[in-house]
Design a protein around this motif. Structure first.
Motif, PDB file in Angstrom:
ATOM      1  N   PRO A 184      66.314  49.816  75.209  1.00  0.00           N
ATOM      2  CA  PRO A 184      65.127  49.100  75.742  1.00  0.00           C
ATOM      3  C   PRO A 184      64.835  49.615  77.161  1.00  0.00           C
ATOM      4  O   PRO A 184      63.783  49.835  77.677  1.00  0.00           O
ATOM      5  CB  PRO A 184      65.397  47.581  75.602  1.00  0.00           C
ATOM      6  CG  PRO A 184      66.140  47.553  74.292  1.00  0.00           C
ATOM      7  CD  PRO A 184      67.145  48.741  74.301  1.00  0.00           C
ATOM      8  N   LYS A 185      65.716  49.603  78.078  1.00  0.00           N
ATOM      9  CA  LYS A 185      65.386  49.894  79.536  1.00  0.00           C
ATOM     10  C   LYS A 185      65.118  51.518  79.634  1.00  0.00           C
ATOM     11  O   LYS A 185      63.990  51.818  80.478  1.00  0.00           O
ATOM     12  CB  LYS A 185      66.733  49.782  80.296  1.00  0.00           C
ATOM     13  CG  LYS A 185      67.752  50.810  80.468  1.00  0.00           C
ATOM     14  CD  LYS A 185      69.023  50.095  81.356  1.00  0.00           C
ATOM     15  CE  LYS A 185      70.057  51.137  81.759  1.00  0.00           C
ATOM     16  NZ  LYS A 185      69.929  51.922  82.614  1.00  0.00           N
ATOM     17  N   TRP A 186      65.404  52.272  78.900  1.00  0.00           N
ATOM     18  CA  TRP A 186      65.055  53.602  78.679  1.00  0.00           C
ATOM     19  C   TRP A 186      63.502  53.538  78.203  1.00  0.00           C
ATOM     20  O   TRP A 186      62.542  54.326  78.789  1.00  0.00           O
ATOM     21  CB  TRP A 186      65.645  54.532  77.803  1.00  0.00           C
ATOM     22  CG  TRP A 186      65.289  55.933  77.831  1.00  0.00           C
ATOM     23  CD1 TRP A 186      65.891  56.794  78.639  1.00  0.00           C
ATOM     24  CD2 TRP A 186      64.148  56.657  76.997  1.00  0.00           C
ATOM     25  NE1 TRP A 186      65.202  58.026  78.686  1.00  0.00           N
ATOM     26  CE2 TRP A 186      64.273  57.865  77.530  1.00  0.00           C
ATOM     27  CE3 TRP A 186      63.393  56.218  75.988  1.00  0.00           C
ATOM     28  CZ2 TRP A 186      63.395  58.755  77.141  1.00  0.00           C
ATOM     29  CZ3 TRP A 186      62.559  57.027  75.421  1.00  0.00           C
ATOM     30  CH2 TRP A 186      62.497  58.486  75.904  1.00  0.00           C
ATOM     31  N   HIS A 187      63.113  52.852  77.247  1.00  0.00           N
ATOM     32  CA  HIS A 187      61.627  52.791  76.820  1.00  0.00           C
ATOM     33  C   HIS A 187      60.751  52.279  78.104  1.00  0.00           C
ATOM     34  O   HIS A 187      59.701  52.843  78.356  1.00  0.00           O
ATOM     35  CB  HIS A 187      61.482  51.755  75.562  1.00  0.00           C
ATOM     36  CG  HIS A 187      61.980  52.405  74.411  1.00  0.00           C
ATOM     37  ND1 HIS A 187      61.590  53.384  73.683  1.00  0.00           N
ATOM     38  CD2 HIS A 187      63.067  51.831  73.562  1.00  0.00           C
ATOM     39  CE1 HIS A 187      62.075  53.748  72.625  1.00  0.00           C
ATOM     40  NE2 HIS A 187      63.337  52.788  72.494  1.00  0.00           N
ATOM     41  N   LEU A 188      61.227  51.210  78.674  1.00  0.00           N
ATOM     42  CA  LEU A 188      60.610  50.785  80.002  1.00  0.00           C
ATOM     43  C   LEU A 188      60.441  51.833  81.076  1.00  0.00           C
ATOM     44  O   LEU A 188      59.419  51.620  81.734  1.00  0.00           O
ATOM     45  CB  LEU A 188      61.184  49.462  80.593  1.00  0.00           C
ATOM     46  CG  LEU A 188      61.314  48.392  79.910  1.00  0.00           C
ATOM     47  CD1 LEU A 188      62.007  47.308  80.338  1.00  0.00           C
ATOM     48  CD2 LEU A 188      59.837  47.807  79.634  1.00  0.00           C
ATOM     49  N   GLY A 189      61.200  52.466  81.354  1.00  0.00           N
ATOM     50  CA  GLY A 189      61.301  53.575  82.254  1.00  0.00           C
ATOM     51  C   GLY A 189      60.351  54.894  81.725  1.00  0.00           C
ATOM     52  O   GLY A 189      59.687  55.262  82.574  1.00  0.00           O
ATOM     53  N   HIS A 190      60.786  55.280  80.545  1.00  0.00           N
ATOM     54  CA  HIS A 190      60.086  56.407  80.048  1.00  0.00           C
ATOM     55  C   HIS A 190      58.570  56.283  80.161  1.00  0.00           C
ATOM     56  O   HIS A 190      57.873  57.098  80.268  1.00  0.00           O
ATOM     57  CB  HIS A 190      60.621  56.881  78.750  1.00  0.00           C
ATOM     58  CG  HIS A 190      59.824  57.895  77.964  1.00  0.00           C
ATOM     59  ND1 HIS A 190      59.805  59.005  78.445  1.00  0.00           N
ATOM     60  CD2 HIS A 190      58.949  57.733  76.915  1.00  0.00           C
ATOM     61  CE1 HIS A 190      59.141  59.797  77.781  1.00  0.00           C
ATOM     62  NE2 HIS A 190      58.427  59.083  76.552  1.00  0.00           N
ATOM     63  N   THR A 191      58.118  54.884  79.782  1.00  0.00           N
ATOM     64  CA  THR A 191      56.576  54.892  79.568  1.00  0.00           C
ATOM     65  C   THR A 191      55.891  54.752  81.064  1.00  0.00           C
ATOM     66  O   THR A 191      54.922  55.341  81.138  1.00  0.00           O
ATOM     67  CB  THR A 191      56.287  53.626  79.075  1.00  0.00           C
ATOM     68  OG1 THR A 191      57.146  52.548  79.320  1.00  0.00           O
ATOM     69  CG2 THR A 191      56.514  53.825  77.206  1.00  0.00           C
ATOM     70  N   SER A 192      56.649  54.335  82.046  1.00  0.00           N
ATOM     71  CA  SER A 192      56.143  54.446  83.309  1.00  0.00           C
ATOM     72  C   SER A 192      56.338  55.912  83.795  1.00  0.00           C
ATOM     73  O   SER A 192      55.387  56.383  84.449  1.00  0.00           O
ATOM     74  CB  SER A 192      57.012  53.467  84.341  1.00  0.00           C
ATOM     75  OG  SER A 192      56.936  52.288  83.768  1.00  0.00           O
ATOM     76  N   TRP A 193      57.199  56.575  83.532  1.00  0.00           N
ATOM     77  CA  TRP A 193      57.563  57.954  84.030  1.00  0.00           C
ATOM     78  C   TRP A 193      56.127  58.812  83.228  1.00  0.00           C
ATOM     79  O   TRP A 193      55.969  59.552  84.008  1.00  0.00           O
ATOM     80  CB  TRP A 193      58.735  58.538  83.414  1.00  0.00           C
ATOM     81  CG  TRP A 193      58.993  59.943  83.470  1.00  0.00           C
ATOM     82  CD1 TRP A 193      59.436  60.725  84.527  1.00  0.00           C
ATOM     83  CD2 TRP A 193      58.615  61.141  82.414  1.00  0.00           C
ATOM     84  NE1 TRP A 193      59.577  62.021  83.848  1.00  0.00           N
ATOM     85  CE2 TRP A 193      58.916  62.226  82.948  1.00  0.00           C
ATOM     86  CE3 TRP A 193      58.051  60.911  81.122  1.00  0.00           C
ATOM     87  CZ2 TRP A 193      58.674  63.299  82.198  1.00  0.00           C
ATOM     88  CZ3 TRP A 193      57.766  61.885  80.431  1.00  0.00           C
ATOM     89  CH2 TRP A 193      58.240  63.224  80.952  1.00  0.00           C
ATOM     90  N   PHE A 194      55.876  58.499  82.216  1.00  0.00           N
ATOM     91  CA  PHE A 194      54.562  59.042  81.330  1.00  0.00           C
ATOM     92  C   PHE A 194      53.329  59.069  82.526  1.00  0.00           C
ATOM     93  O   PHE A 194      52.887  59.894  82.886  1.00  0.00           O
ATOM     94  CB  PHE A 194      54.259  58.592  79.973  1.00  0.00           C
ATOM     95  CG  PHE A 194      53.517  59.531  79.329  1.00  0.00           C
ATOM     96  CD1 PHE A 194      53.774  60.386  78.398  1.00  0.00           C
ATOM     97  CD2 PHE A 194      52.046  59.346  79.771  1.00  0.00           C
ATOM     98  CE1 PHE A 194      52.841  60.842  77.767  1.00  0.00           C
ATOM     99  CE2 PHE A 194      51.105  60.049  78.924  1.00  0.00           C
ATOM    100  CZ  PHE A 194      51.595  61.044  77.934  1.00  0.00           C
TER     101      PHE A 194
END
Lengths: 383, 383, 383, 383
Positions: C37-47
């Motif tokens: 889940p922390k990856w999803h949180l970071g990845h969507t912001s990175w986008f």
């Protein structure tokens, strides 16, 4: 026997071992550890060509320069090698071509040996003959694996005669006294580099069985649930049992509650008085633990070997395969013979029913990975 | 031609394809997708024995009950099968035994066909002949793989003649109009179940090349860094390229900056005017993307096939292998023929230079996994 | 809703989905397909940072240049990526740092959106919001996998309410007439590139069920030995069943002859009236074959979708995921979004109980590999 | 120190080692050999609960019966275990819950130890403390692996102080005389079962270095092409080098032609005078071969250990890990501690900078697989 005759006799035996095969049997490699018989035939000729004829026989014409690529084994110093697991993919050179190659090399060797070679070449030659004898044993074990894993269970040869079983004379364990013993090769004659460096070891009191474990004795271990109880096994052995669903020695088949094993004469009812064969180190060690005993070390084995019969089974020892004090690798390709395997393997002592005559001796150190079953391996207990 | 003659002719062609082989070439299986030629020989005989002789020829004696175990392929309903990757481990039955088996089956079939069989058996027979033709093509491709992966690069046959190249007449792409087209087999004669269910599809305007891509055209893709630029590839194709270090079609070898390819007559300089061969779907699709085009769908291909030459390469299409409307699996073992492969494979249309004469047709649906290169596969562009 | 409010609402929902988690739940990756889940949180912001703030927001300071390395997913054009299976090995950045990153990006986006962006940036923004909604669904499914594979079977949230079951009104299958239908997105509003290119298809007569298959109906398949009979399965599906010992949908557990399934509120007795969930395409297809029916194609589904309720399960279709006529990949990183997955995957239509509100539509094309069970997937029959 | 204080001190140290971690750092398991720190914390508490509190402390209430399932390691006799590679998939129990578990167990142990326990329980307790010390060292090495494989290279603790380097006083090799030496533990105090059975061994003349190999000395091996020359390596080591592309010790990074290594305080320029660390047995042995020397046997090491400093690196020896004469496994779960690992591992002697104070001794036998680098391992030469 003189050297040229020796050479001829060893080379002939290799071909006699292969005589009962069909062409197809020469080709396959069911697992990485088993090589196709035609590869053994080519590789042993390649050895003489590469290490004797090419460097020392003036004017020798290589049979085919591509063969180095095909028949090199693990000798990293001699050109690029065929990756070992690929040997079974090679339909060429054909068996007939490989026999031609053998003949060509043998004729050249015959000429070469017509004049007495120098001492160091003689040494190489004797190494080559011992090397070929090792491949003779591998031919026997690999042929058994190839035919024994075919669903038709074909016969290798009706003429094959296994050795007589030892009489169980009820003799007690041999008692050996604590003290300093000398270990390793000494004296005249050939030995491998890994036997050299005769040296003292200190052994504690121990006892060693004069007899090898029989099929019947091992069946008790199976029937007692030995393969289902982790307490007898090394952790790595227990993983091996479970990943591979091992429930018996190699070649044993339980068909409708009756045990058979595959032999050179086909699938047969197991003879319970026969000496146990085809067990891994993991199994040997687990059996010994279940009996409340252990395997002998290679030093204990060598010190006591005069007091029992040996020679029908390679006997797993408790000793890892390590260098003797003062061990030095030979330089060049010959130096790759033994030293580079001295890690994560276990020593076996003795000889087996398919070891070539005169090949082994009391100081001989055989070695294999702990999970392998396809050699003629057995168990001698110590305590 | 009458049915008994047809049978004889098809059976004879199989043996002609194998005629140039040495016994050893019949035995090996370098990768799971390639079967040993002796297995093809046995399996095609087993098909007639199992589906015709045993059920319908009164008094037929099975040649050897064990052969079912050895020569069954993926037909799950007919007993336990040999695991596919194990075929290359089997040295027995020998090639000679398998030819005896063929002869035995052929003699029985000859007797059986001396009286006109019932219509449904005729159908089975014709299926069996088409099945054997498919294995004829696999024999060609598997033999090429076996010899082409041997470091000696042996010649299959000096007599092998590849087809003439198409003349590049500079013809423009064929333009096809939007509308409803009929797809699928109709009329008399044999077809596979996957071609049945002729039905309408709606196609948009499209253009399709009258010519297949050549080696020279594909070299431009290589030289432009096509194998190093992920943008042209499917994600799964890009993984395949990198895991397997793919840098060219199968059988291409770059030796000292010169490109060679392995052919049935040995290793040769690549002829740049030759039609490209031995590319995977991943490569076909990446090449098309690099050209700013695409592959045709199987429906576009079939609708336009009357307007170009086809038959030297199986042509990858953009269509996944799926059932036509109304597709129903046959019951029993025959029903395992096609339907169970209708997932994760791609359709190929046309035929290749090693497809048996008369085997293919414009509605024929061949199919393979997207990473496979060992068939005679090529590229036709669309836009 | 205006764009800045839309942005806030979507971003807030992501955090609400994660609110019930403990810090540790954010970190693990039990299998490659499930991301922490922390990856999803970071990845969507990175986008948003990568595709909007960095190129278009003058003076924007990147939060941490290393984050590109950690939160990039499969976008090969944007620098080196963390190999996907390694995501679960990364304890840093911490969850707190990632929330700081989100806040930082959100504040910058807030400023950026205070003045109306250009049309093409607006498009990117809307794509980013739809992208985040896809990750919202993945958060739901990945959290379920992480907690559902923990031997303690922890509850995600007592507040989770699954949708009401459809009433089984005994309605018959919907009959659809042969003819030309229009497929694909048209009109205003957002859609993905893979829905574009509205085009005609020709459909044959067919019937489609107005209801999804229930747990109770699927249990009949299990009890009838469906997982033990190869005839219902694709060859590849049958291998999957046997290699993985699949005997039921994901999250079903048979404990002392009673069936339970893991839900967001813990391990519970299965409700047989509930809509079946968490089956692979292989299972969906085998179930349909066992019923003597089939799955609808994606075109059949879209043409009939107005005549049944959908939205609680992603519905496997018989259609492989392929480009629509005229499909063109966007250039640059955004172009990697869909096209490169158009091979060896199957289309799912509809939406699921964990799809974000307003995210899906009747032309939406979801796609997954045929063996995956961890999405909220179900079965609608056709014939 | 009395036993209750000893217990408290050991338990406290474990928590101090973890104090610098973030919650996320407790959770991950990048490779199978590395366990998540939270698992070490739980497992060491589980040991006292399982082997002392549950059997011997009347009225003790298990903290949570499920924890046995989660925190059991390789003790096959104590219920079903979590498969080792799965430890990194478990987000629950949370770190906070595990600290509660520790507190709960510590309170119970405190009460239990308020009255003097029987001698055999005392022995178990001391074993438990030594067991916890082993996990303290594993915490250090596993934390280093977890942080050192994160692309952000986070600092563990700015306070970490590595030991001072030994002064290179130019001392010559220590000469040891041929003869009988006594090996193994004797006297009072705790030792592991694998050290017991003090016995005589016979050693030949040998020389052993008083100093450990430094980074600078090892760099010469790298620069001389040591990793590219098979002659220095065991065959299995050479495979390991090539399959894993090993070019330097673990944690060394060559960035723009400058060597860095990861330390507890982050990525730093390598100090060439530092003692070499993080090499596998394969590397240690290859380095020694390249120097024309060898590693000492564990017996040579023990016999000479009084004549040099040791304790900053675990020192690889030429000895395989095998039982001493008369070795007997304890019965029950405790018996699984050492004996079952006595195959295919190599002995290390000494202690390292992260070994707990007072844990090791001159007869201590550590052991690991030959390919492992993640412990603080170094090289002492012999000849």
């Amino acid at each position: 026997m003189n050297l040229p005759d020796c050479y001829k006799e060893v080379r002939k035996l290799t071909e006699q071992i292969c005589a009962p095969l069909h062409t197809e049997d020469y080709v396959v490699q069911p697992v990485a550890d088993v090589s196709p018989p035609k590869w053994h035939l080519g590789h042993t000729s390649w050895f003489f060509e590469t290490f004797i004829l090419k460097p020392y026989f003036m004017g020798y014409q290589e049979f085919d320069p591509q063969y180095n690529f095909v028949f090199n084994s693990y000798y990293e110093t001699v050109g690029t090698r065929v990756i070992r697991t690929d040997r079974g993919n090679l339909s060429r050179p054909t068996v007939a071509d490989i026999y031609k190659y053998r003949e060509y090399v043998d004729e050249a060797m015959d000429k070469f040996l017509s004049s007495e070679p120098a001492a160091d070449i003689k040494e190489l030659l004797i190494l080559g003959l011992n090397h070929e004898q090792q491949h003779q044993e591998l031919l026997y074990t690999d042929i058994k694996f190839i035919l024994g894993h075919n669903p038709l269970f074909p016969t290798y040869s009706e003429d094959y005669r296994p050795p007589e079983n030892e009489k169980n004379t009820g003799s007690p364990f041999v008692k050996m006294n604590e003290g300093v013993y000398e270990i390793g090769f000494s004296g005249e004659g050939f030995c491998f580099d890994n036997e050299l460096g005769r040296h003292k070891v200190y052994l504690q009191n121990y006892e060693i069985s004069p007899l090898l474990v029989t099929n019947g004795e091992y069946l008790e271990f199976i029937n007692a649930g030995g393969y289902q109880d982790f307490r007898h096994w090394h952790a790595e052995g227990w993983d091996w049992v479970n990943k591979n669903n091992v429930i018996a020695p190699l070649y044993w088949h339980n068909i409708n509650d009756t045990w058979y094993n595959y032999t050179y004469t086909g699938l047969e009812l197991i003879d319970w008085d026969d000496t146990l064969c085809h067990v891994s180190y993991f199994e040997a060690s687990a059996y010994a633990a279940w009996k409340g005993m252990r395997l002998p070390t290679e030093f204990e084995w060598e010190a006591a070997a005069g007091q029992f019969n040996w020679g029908t089974r390679w006997e797993w020892t408790e000793s890892a395969y390590l260098p003797y004090p003062g061990f030095v690798k030979a330089s060049g390709a010959i130096g790759e013979y033994n030293g580079k395997f001295m890690v994560n393997q276990q020593v076996l002592r003795g000889a087996s029913e398919v070891t070539s005559p005169g090949h082994s001796r009391v100081t001989y150190r055989n070695f294999f990975q702990t999970y392998l079953q396809w050699q003629f391996t057995g168990i001698r207990l110590a305590k």
